[in-house]
Design an enzyme around this catalytic site. Structure first.
Site, mmCIF file in Angstrom:
data_model
loop_
_atom_site.group_PDB
_atom_site.id
_atom_site.type_symbol
_atom_site.label_atom_id
_atom_site.label_comp_id
_atom_site.label_asym_id
_atom_site.label_seq_id
_atom_site.Cartn_x
_atom_site.Cartn_y
_atom_site.Cartn_z
ATOM 1 C CG HIS A 117 -1.909 0.976 1.388
ATOM 2 N ND1 HIS A 117 -1.660 2.271 1.778
ATOM 3 C CD2 HIS A 117 -3.246 0.902 1.169
ATOM 4 C CE1 HIS A 117 -2.803 2.948 1.792
ATOM 5 N NE2 HIS A 117 -3.778 2.138 1.431
ATOM 6 C CG ASP A 190 0.656 -1.995 6.162
ATOM 7 O OD1 ASP A 190 -0.252 -2.129 7.013
ATOM 8 O OD2 ASP A 190 0.499 -1.411 5.070
ATOM 9 C CD GLN A 193 -6.723 -4.674 4.077
ATOM 10 O OE1 GLN A 193 -7.661 -5.351 4.504
ATOM 11 N NE2 GLN A 193 -6.898 -3.463 3.576
ATOM 12 C CE LYS A 216 -7.280 -0.363 5.998
ATOM 13 N NZ LYS A 216 -7.984 0.108 4.819
ATOM 14 C CB CYS A 356 -3.706 3.251 -1.687
ATOM 15 S SG CYS A 356 -4.973 4.485 -1.475
#
Ligand code: PLP
Length: 398
Positions: A117, A190, A193, A216, A356
């Site tokens: 991302h 990261d 998700q 999220k 993104c």
């Protein structure tokens, strides 16, 4: 399937007639218990934290710090390794500015991946070091052989997404951390998700930094999390300066509070932290193994049904051991935005665009795709609605 699928009793927005929400990878719905926890703060003990001594201020401080304990435990980190930020993007920028500016020079190398991302690319570009990318194979997986070659260049940091927001790929972050550490590099993951969809254990993964985001993870917007190894957080200079992050302020210089306070300057998103604490409580109540199993079931059904559509290309691996709860696809001859708009008219909410992740989209040779992402509240029937709606798209463009 062991999960009792939550409905509008737990997600108020799902009471809207005909709504099929398949866009949790962009932002999840907020679970009712999280909304209620924030309402309770606003209605019964609204006060600032860490400063005032009266009863409701002490209550607010206690609720904020309890939320930190919950969030830390949920992700396998200690509270002292858990910093609240505004979102995952800010968590990564915190590392780039605070750790990066102190430890990475213009001739040093940072390694990221082609499936990141923008939040895990642009902060490293702004840092101004050398930047190299682990490529993505045609199977939608990272080329770990290329990682080994890049590690020979002795990078300072390897940055990798735990789960790709376009391909759905679950990256072997534990293995990547092992190899990177052997080459003397630190590792930032990261997890935006991953945390809402898989069991995540920061200390077991062996990463040095792990960033994720509340909106999220069935919590509110405006709250993110950075886990960092304690000794790194202690060594790092602050990111933002202001109230609460100091030990003592002199006229010309100041000293810093211990982490995590050192990285929480100014009035923090108190309600949102409390809301995120309630959201992770709720997820823990379901059990992240069950969340993963449910995502796996509905996603593999989505892969199966989407594969039956002529002219539809699915990006990424079909191996559900390597894929999280989302599917991106391109329908031949129809722009992904048209797909999303037409199926949106039937109440099916999906994301279309470059997600993104422009370097990845260039690698895939597709400037945009349509993405359906699967949450705890989605069912196989939601996928049937998606497939029916795609039938309408094909009729329109026939
Ligand atoms: C993989 C990944 N990383 C980072 C982000 C950024 O999250 P936030 O907007 O909460 O900072 C996203 C959000 O789309 C994402 O999917």
């Amino acid at each position: 399937m062991s999960l009792a699928v939550p409905t509008s009793a737990e997600f108020p927005v799902l009471a809207r007639e005909g709504l099929v929400y398949l866009d949790t990878a962009a932002t999840s719905q907020t679970v009712r218990s999280s909304i209620e926890a924030m309402d309770r703060y606003y209605e019964t003990y609204r006060a600032t934290i860490h400063r005032s001594v009266y009863a409701i201020a002490a209550e607010a401080t206690e609720a904020y710090e309890t939320a930190r304990d919950k969030v830390a435990a949920f992700a396998g980190a200690a509270p002292g390794e858990t910093v609240f930020t505004r979102n995952a993007t800010e968590a990564i920028n915190l590392v780039a500015y605070a750790w990066g500016r102190a430890n990475v020079g213009p001739d040093d190398l940072v390694v990221t991946t082609q499936m990141e991302h923008h939040s895990n690319i642009v902060p490293w570009q702004i840092l101004g070091s050398k930047l190299a990318y682990i490529p993505v194979g045609d199977d939608g997986l990272l080329d770990l052989g290329a990682l080994d070659e890049l590690l020979e260049r002795r990078p300072k940091l390897v940055c990798v997404g735990h789960v790709s927001n376009v391909l759905g790929t679950i990256n072997p972050v534990e293995e990547i951390a092992r190899r990177a550490h052997a080459a003397g590099a630190l590792v930032l993951v990261d997890g935006a998700q991953a945390v809402p969809s898989l069991p995540v254990d920061f200390s077991a993964l062996g990463a040095d930094f792990y960033a994720w985001t509340g909106h999220k993870a069935y919590g509110p917007t405006g709250i993110g999390v950075l886990h960092g190894r304690r000794e790194l957080l202690e060594e790092m200079p602050p990111f933002l300066g202001g109230g609460h992050m100091i030990a003592r302020v002199g006229e010309l210089e100041s000293t810093w509070a211990d982490p995590p306070a050192k990285f929480e300057a100014g009035t923090m998103p108190v309600a949102e932290a409390i809301g995120l604490g309630a959201a992770v409580d709720w997820l823990s109540g379901i059990g992240m193994d069950n969340v993963r199993e449910h995502g796996r079931d509905v996603t593999s059904y989505a892969l199966e049904r989407l594969s039956e559509i002529d002219g539809l290309t699915i990006h990424g691996t079909h191996d559900m051991d390597r894929r999280g709860s989302l599917v991106s696809f391109v329908l031949e001859g129809v722009h992904p935005h048209d797909v999303a708009e037409i199926i949106g008219r039937e109440g099916v909410c999906v994301r279309a665009g470059h997600h993104c992740a422009q370097p990845l989209m260039r690698r895939l040779g597709a400037p945009a795709s349509t993405r359906a992402s699967i949450a705890v509240h989605n069912t196989r029937e939601d996928i049937d609605r998606l497939i029916d709606a795609l039938g309408t798209v094909q009729e329109v463009f026939a």
